[in-house]
Design an enzyme around this catalytic site. Structure first.
Site, PDB file in Angstrom:
ATOM      1  N   HIS A  65      46.876  21.880  97.387  1.00 36.98           N
ATOM      2  CA  HIS A  65      46.529  21.722  95.967  1.00 36.98           C
ATOM      3  C   HIS A  65      47.705  22.164  95.107  1.00 36.98           C
ATOM      4  O   HIS A  65      48.743  22.551  95.619  1.00 36.98           O
ATOM      5  CB  HIS A  65      45.276  22.546  95.649  1.00 36.98           C
ATOM      6  CG  HIS A  65      44.093  22.120  96.452  1.00 36.98           C
ATOM      7  ND1 HIS A  65      43.626  22.825  97.536  1.00 36.98           N
ATOM      8  CD2 HIS A  65      43.305  21.033  96.346  1.00 36.98           C
ATOM      9  CE1 HIS A  65      42.585  22.194  98.066  1.00 36.98           C
ATOM     10  NE2 HIS A  65      42.369  21.094  97.365  1.00 36.98           N
ATOM     11  N   SER A 108      39.365  16.916  96.306  1.00 37.37           N
ATOM     12  CA  SER A 108      39.755  18.031  95.435  1.00 37.37           C
ATOM     13  C   SER A 108      41.080  17.779  94.721  1.00 37.37           C
ATOM     14  O   SER A 108      41.398  18.465  93.755  1.00 37.37           O
ATOM     15  CB  SER A 108      39.835  19.325  96.243  1.00 37.37           C
ATOM     16  OG  SER A 108      40.698  19.158  97.344  1.00 37.37           O
ATOM     17  N   ASP A 126      47.623  27.986 100.544  1.00 36.26           N
ATOM     18  CA  ASP A 126      47.333  26.625 100.076  1.00 36.26           C
ATOM     19  C   ASP A 126      48.606  25.910  99.621  1.00 36.26           C
ATOM     20  O   ASP A 126      49.102  26.148  98.520  1.00 36.26           O
ATOM     21  CB  ASP A 126      46.306  26.694  98.928  1.00 36.26           C
ATOM     22  CG  ASP A 126      45.854  25.311  98.465  1.00 36.26           C
ATOM     23  OD1 ASP A 126      46.387  24.307  98.974  1.00 36.26           O
ATOM     24  OD2 ASP A 126      44.972  25.243  97.581  1.00 36.26           O
TER      25      ASP A 126
END
Ligand code: NAG
Ligand code: NAG
Length: 385
Positions: free
Chosen positions: A365, A140, A362
């Site tokens: 990311h 990702s 998160d």
């Protein structure tokens, strides 16, 4: 006649002398020139390799400038695009849409110590790569960078027709007027995962999935984060080495080394460097452990500024050593986009809770627009070499 003969003798002598001096100077000076050129294009390994050798090509130095050594500065002309006008951003990266209140993190530009990076020009990139295929391959973090590049180019040519396809393992954005397609091939470990009777087997020696990576003009690989996952988020039940030996688990750094070595062999066997340029995206850092930047009780939550200074107090993640080791053993020139340290400084650039997809926090990311735009600017700079 005699005088003339004498004269021509003198002429021959003079010419020979000239030639001698020319050759003398040429040979005595040229190693110096060659050395100089190697120091510019090469770097650490330059004394043993020509500037075209794989090791030299991994180096990041353009005209004496290390693109990845520098600092973050405020630049009010940033960001490159507004997330609300980019059709390619996933909810998980769209921090402004999901309520991130601060905006300063959008305004930081990477400034290498000894040069300026060229301003990104999406139109120029499309013209240069007309009719070509670009592919990101990995997890990702590759997705993060793929969406960023698509948004950056789209912002440069907002009226250009695009086609967007999204599938489980292969997605793409095509800029139809230029015939440029940017693919995203999702494979978190690069090596195969095969469902067998015992469960999901991570095959450390096998890349059958690589068929889809062939025929590209530019490949940008990345893998690391999934190698560390345990429990629920571990993507496999067994690891396999060779054809028969199953492991319930092993040292994850050893496993990463084996997997990446298999990838390196795949590239050496299947990529023709005269047709395809190959990049490795570099290890993207996380910010869950405040002690790495001397804030023991924090994570990326609420961080609104980058760290100042030119290095990260916590040092580089050990996985970067594996990457360097594997890349330096390869035949194919692979350019390491060495984004680890500059990204470590950006504790402010993660979605934290402002993600439309991850319910928790998160710090792995990156928001878009945001840090991956800088990775793509550096990719653009490296491609212009
Ligand atoms: C992006 O565009 C929207 C709609 O025009 C606007 O409301 C928003 O403030 C913009 N975001 C930024 C960060 O400039
Ligand atoms: C693994 O086994 C398959 C089928 O049994 C065989 O075709 C293949 O050559 C083997 N590969 C290696 C690396 O031993």
């Amino acid at each position: 006649m005699f005088a003339g003969h004498h004269k021509s003798h003198l002429l021959v002598c003079a010419t020979l002398l000239q030639t001698f001096f020319f050759l003398f100077f040429f040979f005595s000076l040229s190693p110096t020139f060659a050395d100089g050129a190697r120091h510019h294009g090469g770097g650490r390994h330059s004394s043993q390799h020509k500037s075209t050798s794989p090791r030299a090509r991994q180096q990041i130095i353009i005209g004496g400038c290390n693109l990845f050594q520098g600092s973050w500065v405020l630049d009010l002309s940033y960001p490159f695009y507004n997330s609300s006008s980019c059709p390619f951003i996933d909810a998980e990266f769209d921090c402004q849409k999901y309520g991130r209140p601060d905006k300063q993190y959008l305004k930081y530009a990477w400034k290498p110590d000894s040069c300026d990076i060229p301003r990104f020009d999406g139109g120029e990139m499309l013209r240069r790569w007309r009719g070509k295929k670009i592919m990101f391959v990995g997890d990702s973090l590759s997705l993060n960078m793929w969406e960023s590049l698509s948004c950056m180019i789209h912002a440069s040519v907002p009226n250009s027709k695009t086609t967007f396809a999204r599938k489980e393992s292969l997605s793409s954005v095509t800029f139809e007027d230029y015939g440029v397609t940017i693919y995203m091939y999702r494979t978190p470990y690069l090596v195969d995962i095969v469902r067998e009777q015992v469960g999901r087997v991570l095959k450390l020696d096998s890349i059958l999935g690589g068929g889809a990576w062939k025929g590209m003009d530019l490949l940008i690989f990345n893998s690391w984060h999934w190698w560390t996952h345990t429990g629920e988020s571990q993507g496999w039940d067994y690891m396999e080495v060779g054809n028969s030996t199953l492991y319930k688990d092993m040292n994850r750094m050893d496993a990463f080394f084996m997997g990446l070595t298999t990838w390196a062999k795949w590239v050496d066997l299947n990529v023709d460097p005269s047709k395809t340029r190959v990049f490795f995206q570099g290890i993207s850092p996380t910010h869950y452990q405040g002690r790495e930047w001397n804030q023991p009780t924090r994570s990326c939550v609420g961080e609104q500024e980058p760290l100042s200074g030119a290095s990260y107090p916590g040092g580089l993640p050990p996985a970067t050593n594996v990457v360097t080791r594997v890349l330096s053993s390869m035949k194919t020139p692979v350019y390491l986009l060495d984004i680890t340290m500059l990204s470590q400084l950006r504790k402010d650039a993660h979605p934290s809770s402002y993600s439309g997809d991850h319910s928790g926090n998160d710090c792995s990311h990156w928001c878009l627009p945001g840090l991956p735009d800088t990775w793509n600017q550096l990719l653009y700079a490296a491609l212009a070499m």
